[in-house]
Design a protein around this motif. Structure first.
Motif, short mmCIF file in Angstrom:
data_model
loop_
_atom_site.label_atom_id
_atom_site.label_comp_id
_atom_site.label_asym_id
_atom_site.label_seq_id
_atom_site.Cartn_x
_atom_site.Cartn_y
_atom_site.Cartn_z
N ALA A 148 38.58 -87.50 23.38
CA ALA A 148 39.62 -88.50 23.11
C ALA A 148 40.11 -88.42 21.67
O ALA A 148 41.27 -88.70 21.38
N ARG A 149 39.21 -88.03 20.75
CA ARG A 149 39.59 -87.87 19.34
C ARG A 149 39.88 -86.42 18.98
O ARG A 149 39.96 -86.06 17.81
N ARG A 150 40.00 -85.60 20.01
CA ARG A 150 40.32 -84.17 19.85
C ARG A 150 39.28 -83.47 18.99
O ARG A 150 39.61 -82.68 18.09
N GLN A 151 38.01 -83.74 19.27
CA GLN A 151 36.92 -83.12 18.52
C GLN A 151 36.00 -82.36 19.47
O GLN A 151 35.49 -82.93 20.43
N GLY A 152 35.81 -81.08 19.20
CA GLY A 152 34.85 -80.27 19.97
C GLY A 152 35.42 -79.62 21.19
O GLY A 152 35.27 -78.42 21.42
N CYS A 153 36.10 -80.41 22.03
CA CYS A 153 36.67 -79.88 23.27
C CYS A 153 37.70 -80.88 23.80
O CYS A 153 37.48 -82.08 23.73
N LEU A 154 38.80 -80.37 24.31
CA LEU A 154 39.81 -81.23 24.93
C LEU A 154 39.78 -81.00 26.44
O LEU A 154 39.89 -79.86 26.90
N THR A 155 39.61 -82.07 27.20
CA THR A 155 39.66 -81.96 28.65
C THR A 155 41.11 -81.75 29.08
O THR A 155 42.05 -81.94 28.30
N ASP A 156 41.31 -81.38 30.35
CA ASP A 156 42.65 -81.10 30.82
C ASP A 156 43.56 -82.32 30.70
O ASP A 156 44.74 -82.20 30.34
N ALA A 157 43.01 -83.50 30.98
CA ALA A 157 43.82 -84.72 30.87
C ALA A 157 44.27 -84.94 29.44
O ALA A 157 45.43 -85.32 29.18
N VAL A 158 43.39 -84.69 28.47
CA VAL A 158 43.75 -84.86 27.07
C VAL A 158 44.77 -83.80 26.66
O VAL A 158 45.70 -84.08 25.88
N LEU A 159 44.62 -82.59 27.17
CA LEU A 159 45.57 -81.53 26.85
C LEU A 159 46.98 -81.89 27.33
O LEU A 159 47.97 -81.63 26.63
N HIS A 160 47.08 -82.48 28.52
CA HIS A 160 48.39 -82.91 29.02
C HIS A 160 49.03 -83.90 28.07
O HIS A 160 50.23 -83.82 27.76
N SER A 161 48.22 -84.85 27.59
CA SER A 161 48.73 -85.87 26.67
C SER A 161 49.06 -85.27 25.30
O SER A 161 50.07 -85.61 24.69
N TYR A 162 48.20 -84.36 24.84
CA TYR A 162 48.33 -83.77 23.51
C TYR A 162 49.53 -82.84 23.42
O TYR A 162 50.30 -82.88 22.46
N TRP A 163 49.71 -81.99 24.44
CA TRP A 163 50.77 -80.99 24.40
C TRP A 163 52.10 -81.48 24.99
O TRP A 163 53.15 -80.94 24.68
N GLY A 164 52.03 -82.46 25.87
CA GLY A 164 53.25 -82.97 26.48
C GLY A 164 54.00 -81.91 27.26
O GLY A 164 53.44 -81.20 28.10
#
Length: 337
Positions: A131-147
């Motif tokens: 959630a804080r973009r530390q260590g590993c980003l899950t696919d759901a976080v990647l969708h939010s992060y990259w748009g």
């Protein structure tokens, strides 16, 4: 009568010659049948033969398990998905291919190193915070992060990860503890100066290109009151506001010019401990007190041990491939896979 007798003799003679030949052929067929393996036996033998050269289960992993720091939950990801998420968390996707591949191998190797030393009851190898973009980003976080750039970025990273997914850095017969960080002060740090344990491949190496990295030098300003509170809460040190000029003494530096220790209000404090207590970007710092404000100027970002990510970027831009980058920052290791 005589003719019948001759005919009978002829028949017996022919049978006497033919039967041994037939028996011989039948015997040969039986022997051949018994010597040839069945289809099941052949498949089993082929499987056994192909498995002789495969790595042992201890050297492979189909999944990676970590604790999500934000939720406390155990997360298990397929290795490929984890590596894509780890590279995305650690480096901008726009960085050179060879730097991103070096990061993927380092993340893979370090995960296996932690797996082999995990003592967590939940089976997790280490802690990350997607959630804080530390260590590993899950696919759901990647969708939010990259748009809207998700598809293109994912395709780019997945292709790079696929190119090196089977490769792991080893020291002797075990995966190496390939730690990494953002940028050094110009030279990396020895592991024993940060974690107390010396590892022969985590030794100081040149990373002078880091001095040109973004935000290489950064200054944190704290009021005397803020600093007094932090020292008390996090280090148990009572600082006298009337003696501000004497709070800090002359530091002892490591060979790589990080602060090994320094006097703080009459007590000796490790540089790494003060860095953590004050939230400094690096243990390479200087402190100046002026008009009730303490200015901590740091050089570099991170613990300084292992691979400098900005250094990897610079080496890639100079033409080094991921193998050369890994060999530079982890001397004495061997790339396998």
């Amino acid at each position: 009568m005589k003719r019948s007798f001759l005919l009978l003799c002829t028949v017996l003679l022919v049978l006497g010659c033919a039967l041994p030949c037939a028996a011989y052929r039948l015997a040969c067929m039986a022997l051949a049948q018994s010597a040839a393996p069945s289809a099941v036996e052949a498949a089993s033998a082929a499987s056994e033969e192909s498995s002789r050269g495969a790595p042992s289960p201890a050297d492979t992993a189909d999944t990676v398990c970590f604790t999500d720091q934000s939720t406390g939950q155990t997360v298990t990801l397929p290795l490929r998905e984890y590596l894509i998420g780890a590279v995305a968390a650690e480096m901008p996707v726009s960085w050179p291919d060879e730097a991103l591949k070096a990061q993927a191998v380092a993340a893979h190797s370090y995960a296996l190193y932690r797996r082999d030393r995990s003592t967590e009851e939940n089976g997790a190898w280490f802690t990350a915070d997607p959630a804080r973009r530390q260590g590993c980003l899950t696919d759901a976080v990647l969708h939010s992060y990259w748009g809207t750039a998700y598809a293109a970025n994912y395709a780019r990273l997945s292709a790079l990860v696929d190119a090196v997914q089977t490769q792991v850095l080893y020291y002797e017969d075990a995966p190496a503890g390939t730690s990494y960080f953002a940028m050094s002060n110009g030279r990396t740090e020895a592991s024993e100066n940060v974690w107390g344990t010396a590892l022969p491949y985590l030794v100081p190496v040149d990373s002078s290109t880091d001095t040109a990295a973004d935000n290489y030098e950064y200054t944190l300003n704290l009021s005397a009151a803020q600093l007094q509170q932090l020292l008390a809460e996090r280090l148990g040190i009572a600082a006298d506001l009337s003696q501000q000029a004497q709070w800090f003494g002359t530091p002892v530096l490591t060979p790589s010019s990080y602060v090994d220790s320094l006097p703080v209000c009459g007590q000796t404090v490790q540089g790494t401990a003060l860095r953590k207590a004050l939230g400094l970007r690096s243990a390479c710092f200087t402190v100046v007190c002026q008009s009730g404000t303490f200015s901590f100027t740091t050089r570099g970002y991170g613990h300084g041990v292992g691979m400098s990510q900005w250094g990897a970027k610079a080496l890639a831009e100079q033409g080094a491939d991921y193998r050369a980058i890994l060999a530079h920052y982890y001397p004495g290791t061997e790339l396998r896979g």
